[in-house]
Design a protein around this motif. Sequence first.
Motif, short mmCIF file in Angstrom:
data_model
loop_
_atom_site.label_atom_id
_atom_site.label_comp_id
_atom_site.label_asym_id
_atom_site.label_seq_id
_atom_site.Cartn_x
_atom_site.Cartn_y
_atom_site.Cartn_z
N VAL A 337 8.29 15.77 -2.29
CA VAL A 337 6.86 15.80 -2.00
C VAL A 337 6.09 15.79 -3.32
N ILE A 338 5.23 14.81 -3.43
CA ILE A 338 4.34 14.72 -4.59
C ILE A 338 2.92 14.98 -4.11
N GLU A 339 2.28 15.97 -4.71
CA GLU A 339 0.91 16.30 -4.33
C GLU A 339 -0.01 16.18 -5.55
N SER A 340 -1.19 15.65 -5.29
CA SER A 340 -2.19 15.49 -6.35
C SER A 340 -3.53 15.99 -5.85
N LYS A 341 -4.28 16.62 -6.75
CA LYS A 341 -5.60 17.13 -6.37
C LYS A 341 -6.67 16.05 -6.38
N VAL A 342 -6.33 14.88 -6.90
CA VAL A 342 -7.27 13.76 -6.88
C VAL A 342 -6.66 12.63 -6.06
N ASN A 343 -7.51 11.84 -5.44
CA ASN A 343 -7.00 10.78 -4.56
C ASN A 343 -7.27 9.39 -5.13
N SER A 344 -7.11 9.26 -6.44
CA SER A 344 -7.39 7.99 -7.11
C SER A 344 -6.15 7.13 -7.28
N GLY A 345 -5.03 7.55 -6.73
CA GLY A 345 -3.80 6.78 -6.84
C GLY A 345 -3.02 7.05 -8.11
N HIS A 346 -3.42 8.05 -8.90
CA HIS A 346 -2.74 8.35 -10.16
C HIS A 346 -1.30 8.82 -9.95
N SER A 347 -1.01 9.34 -8.77
CA SER A 347 0.35 9.85 -8.54
C SER A 347 1.33 8.75 -8.14
N ILE A 348 0.83 7.59 -7.73
CA ILE A 348 1.71 6.53 -7.22
C ILE A 348 2.72 6.04 -8.26
N PRO A 349 2.31 5.74 -9.52
CA PRO A 349 3.31 5.27 -10.49
C PRO A 349 4.46 6.25 -10.69
N TRP A 350 4.16 7.54 -10.64
CA TRP A 350 5.21 8.54 -10.87
C TRP A 350 6.12 8.65 -9.65
N ALA A 351 5.56 8.41 -8.48
CA ALA A 351 6.39 8.35 -7.27
C ALA A 351 7.32 7.14 -7.34
N LEU A 352 6.80 6.01 -7.83
CA LEU A 352 7.61 4.80 -7.99
C LEU A 352 8.72 5.01 -9.02
N LEU A 353 8.41 5.76 -10.07
CA LEU A 353 9.41 6.06 -11.09
C LEU A 353 10.56 6.86 -10.48
N LEU A 354 10.23 7.91 -9.73
CA LEU A 354 11.27 8.72 -9.10
C LEU A 354 12.06 7.90 -8.08
N GLU A 355 11.36 7.11 -7.29
CA GLU A 355 12.03 6.29 -6.29
C GLU A 355 12.97 5.29 -6.96
N GLY A 356 12.53 4.69 -8.06
CA GLY A 356 13.37 3.73 -8.77
C GLY A 356 14.64 4.38 -9.30
#
Length: 390
Positions: A337-356
């Motif tokens: 679970v990745i949670e971010s206090k902002v909803n600007s999509g900043h967490s997506i690259p780090w989710a992709l890194l973990l998924e990769g």
Amino acid sequence: MVKGQDLAVSLEEFGLSKYEAQAYVTLITKGTISASELAYYSNLPRTKVYPILLKLEKKKIAIISKSKPIMCTAIAPEDAFDEIIHDQINHVNAMNNLITKLKRLSEDSKKARGSEEKRYFHLAPNYVFKQFQSMIGGSKTSIHAIVDSWGLNLLSQCKDTLIHQLRKNIDIKIVLPANLVGTETFRELPVGVKLKTSDISQNVIIFDDSEILMINSNNGKGAIFLSTDVLGTNQVKTFDQVWKGAIKIGNLVDMTKSDAQETLKAIQLISENGLGFVLNSILNSKNKGIDLLTFLEKNGLDLKSKTLAEIISLVDSTLDMTCSGHLHYDANGNHFVIESKVNSGHSIPWALLLEGYLNRNGIKTKMIYNDHQHTGEKIHIKVDSKININ
């Protein structure tokens, strides 16, 4: 003899000629003497002695007898120069009055033009640290600083004073260049100091939003001025803007320098080129996969040798720094679970890194993105097998 010569030179400041001064000093030391004796003792040309005596008499600092041989006597200094001294005092007072009037005229003209002269307190290099430490100890509400290696070194030497101020709930914020993160001086900063990094490199320390100390790292000199000045106001605004756009690095304090620098480099690569890479991958990749892991490795990050725990730590740190987020593994639900206090999509690259990373190690994943407009964003990465994080 030497003293007499020095006094004679000084008497020239009172308007006496060189010969007149020599003659008067000789008369003071010898008492009443004849004109020929005066010429002898004062090394004056005989032909000039009588004209010199007449001038001294006219200036009321010597007396000449009417009889022959001509005898001469010096008038006591306190009587001889009393009038001259008063004239000098009046002259100096007149000059001071003139300067005062000129200064007032200058200030009035500047005000008429909408300008005003300000004075700054300059510090020599050997006084900067003492003044710096004193200003830290004297702060009442806040210490906000943008520093380079020079300024960071000074701050690290003030560790005890900073700790004392933190106990008084003084707000201490420091912005420093990325290359200093993880260094020995960086780790000397006490817990409780709010830290961020930015490309700006200078030494500006603002105390209580009222006094500003600037330090030149090239020569060690400093200058203090008020934040109410135009320069001061701009520096306060500049700090606020820099702080707002800087990356927080408080969670890097306990890392080694190499780990801290690696984390910052990952953030830099994602911030500068990550979005372009993601878009390009979506448009051109046949399987629509986004291999962010390879992108980072090609740009100098060694991720192949890292364990899953190290990748999780890297992602968690970067999330905290870039979007006040965090990562955790839910063993019961078997998903990350990745949670971010902002909803600007900043967490997506780090989710992709973990998924990769997981996919590269044979773990199948499914990513679910939830955007909560008012509370931030949440990403679930479901995995097809139990994860052992060690």
